[in-house]
Design a protein around this motif. Structure first.
Motif, short mmCIF file in Angstrom:
data_model
loop_
_atom_site.label_atom_id
_atom_site.label_comp_id
_atom_site.label_asym_id
_atom_site.label_seq_id
_atom_site.Cartn_x
_atom_site.Cartn_y
_atom_site.Cartn_z
N ASP A 28 1.46 -1.56 -0.11
CA ASP A 28 0.15 -0.31 -0.02
C ASP A 28 1.08 1.26 -0.05
O ASP A 28 0.44 2.53 -0.51
CB ASP A 28 -0.65 0.28 1.25
N THR A 29 2.02 1.03 0.64
CA THR A 29 2.83 2.36 0.36
C THR A 29 3.88 2.57 -0.78
O THR A 29 3.63 3.65 -1.27
CB THR A 29 3.96 2.29 1.54
N VAL A 30 4.06 1.56 -1.47
CA VAL A 30 5.07 2.16 -3.21
C VAL A 30 3.64 2.13 -3.67
O VAL A 30 3.71 3.01 -4.23
CB VAL A 30 4.98 0.43 -3.29
N TYR A 31 1.99 1.54 -2.75
CA TYR A 31 1.01 2.30 -4.62
C TYR A 31 0.37 3.98 -3.86
O TYR A 31 0.82 4.79 -5.29
CB TYR A 31 -0.26 1.56 -4.14
N ASP A 32 0.95 4.28 -2.87
CA ASP A 32 0.47 6.11 -2.45
C ASP A 32 2.25 6.36 -3.40
O ASP A 32 1.69 7.24 -3.45
CB ASP A 32 0.97 5.84 -0.88
N TRP A 33 2.97 6.09 -3.17
CA TRP A 33 4.67 6.42 -3.76
C TRP A 33 3.89 7.30 -5.42
O TRP A 33 4.66 8.25 -6.18
CB TRP A 33 5.68 5.83 -3.73
N ILE A 34 2.92 6.17 -5.37
CA ILE A 34 3.05 5.91 -7.68
C ILE A 34 1.96 7.25 -7.55
O ILE A 34 2.40 7.55 -8.56
CB ILE A 34 2.02 4.43 -8.28
N LYS A 35 1.25 6.98 -6.56
CA LYS A 35 0.15 7.88 -6.83
C LYS A 35 0.66 9.57 -6.85
O LYS A 35 0.31 9.89 -7.64
CB LYS A 35 -1.43 7.15 -6.08
N ASN A 36 1.27 9.60 -5.29
CA ASN A 36 1.72 10.59 -4.55
C ASN A 36 3.17 10.67 -5.11
O ASN A 36 3.24 12.28 -4.56
CB ASN A 36 0.82 10.55 -3.32
N ARG A 37 3.55 10.30 -5.00
CA ARG A 37 5.01 10.93 -5.37
C ARG A 37 5.58 10.61 -6.53
O ARG A 37 7.24 10.41 -6.67
CB ARG A 37 5.78 10.55 -4.35
N ASN A 38 5.35 10.01 -7.90
CA ASN A 38 5.08 10.38 -9.03
C ASN A 38 6.47 9.13 -9.41
O ASN A 38 7.25 8.90 -9.81
CB ASN A 38 5.65 12.16 -9.27
N MET A 39 6.30 7.85 -8.48
CA MET A 39 6.89 7.10 -8.63
C MET A 39 7.14 6.27 -9.64
O MET A 39 5.56 6.11 -10.20
CB MET A 39 6.73 5.98 -6.90
N PRO A 40 8.15 6.11 -11.30
CA PRO A 40 8.42 5.84 -12.03
C PRO A 40 7.34 4.21 -12.30
O PRO A 40 7.76 3.37 -11.18
CB PRO A 40 9.96 5.80 -12.61
N VAL A 41 6.48 3.86 -12.85
CA VAL A 41 6.21 2.79 -13.81
C VAL A 41 6.51 2.40 -15.17
O VAL A 41 5.63 3.08 -15.34
CB VAL A 41 4.28 2.18 -11.90
N ARG A 42 5.50 1.24 -14.54
CA ARG A 42 5.29 0.92 -16.21
C ARG A 42 3.63 0.08 -16.53
O ARG A 42 3.77 -1.15 -15.36
CB ARG A 42 6.41 0.32 -17.42
N ARG A 43 3.49 0.20 -17.85
CA ARG A 43 2.27 -0.48 -17.02
C ARG A 43 1.93 -1.44 -18.36
O ARG A 43 2.65 -1.52 -19.48
CB ARG A 43 0.56 0.61 -17.65
N VAL A 44 1.76 -2.56 -18.09
CA VAL A 44 1.86 -4.22 -19.31
C VAL A 44 0.58 -4.74 -19.61
O VAL A 44 -0.25 -4.69 -18.49
CB VAL A 44 2.71 -5.10 -18.71
N GLY A 45 0.22 -5.03 -20.93
CA GLY A 45 -1.04 -5.86 -20.50
C GLY A 45 -1.88 -5.14 -21.19
O GLY A 45 -2.23 -3.82 -20.88
N ILE A 50 0.45 -3.01 -13.64
CA ILE A 50 1.66 -1.57 -13.08
C ILE A 50 2.81 -2.75 -12.43
O ILE A 50 3.08 -4.27 -12.38
CB ILE A 50 1.72 -1.32 -11.81
N THR A 51 4.21 -2.13 -13.61
CA THR A 51 5.31 -3.44 -13.45
C THR A 51 5.82 -1.87 -13.45
O THR A 51 6.62 -1.11 -13.56
CB THR A 51 5.63 -3.73 -14.66
N ILE A 52 7.33 -2.56 -12.37
CA ILE A 52 8.70 -1.29 -11.68
C ILE A 52 9.55 -2.18 -12.33
O ILE A 52 10.56 -2.80 -11.95
CB ILE A 52 8.51 -1.07 -10.53
N TYR A 53 10.70 -0.85 -13.58
CA TYR A 53 11.73 -1.21 -13.45
C TYR A 53 13.02 -1.01 -13.11
O TYR A 53 12.47 0.23 -12.46
CB TYR A 53 11.88 -0.22 -15.37
N TRP A 54 13.86 -2.19 -12.13
CA TRP A 54 14.63 -1.62 -10.92
C TRP A 54 15.49 -0.60 -11.78
O TRP A 54 15.31 0.40 -10.19
CB TRP A 54 15.57 -3.07 -10.79
N PRO A 55 16.15 -0.63 -12.55
CA PRO A 55 16.94 1.07 -13.01
C PRO A 55 16.33 2.09 -12.38
O PRO A 55 16.32 3.18 -12.56
CB PRO A 55 17.64 0.44 -13.76
N ASP A 56 15.33 2.40 -13.46
CA ASP A 56 14.56 4.20 -12.74
C ASP A 56 13.92 3.85 -11.14
O ASP A 56 14.00 4.96 -10.84
CB ASP A 56 12.75 3.66 -14.22
N PHE A 57 13.43 2.37 -10.87
CA PHE A 57 13.13 2.86 -9.84
C PHE A 57 14.35 2.90 -8.32
O PHE A 57 14.37 4.11 -7.77
CB PHE A 57 12.89 1.24 -8.76
#
Length: 67
Positions: A28-45, A50-57
């Motif tokens: 839930d904390t990670v989802y919060d970062w995605i929503k509120n702190r612009n954590m980089p994610v990629r959407r697949v399919g 939601i997938t997270i590319y380790w170098p971006d993270f």
């Protein structure tokens, strides 16, 4: 069979739950970062999983203005 390079690229992608376990936070904390702190994610399919590319993270994580 996939080459070593292709296999290593595959393992750079993580789900929210895998990232949370890897860094010791609740998903839930990670989802919060995605929503509120612009954590980089990629959407697949089709469903936009939601997938997270380790170098971006890792780059995002190391920036002091994210926390």
């Amino acid at each position: 069979m996939a080459s070593k390079e292709q296999m290593s690229l595959h393992f750079d992608y993580y789900s929210v739950k895998e990232i949370a376990n890897k860094i010791g936070f609740h998903p839930d904390t990670v989802y919060d970062w995605i929503k509120n702190r612009n954590m980089p994610v990629r959407r697949v399919g089709r469903q936009g999983r939601i997938t997270i590319y380790w170098p971006d993270f890792a780059k995002w994580w190391s920036e002091p203005n994210n926390f």
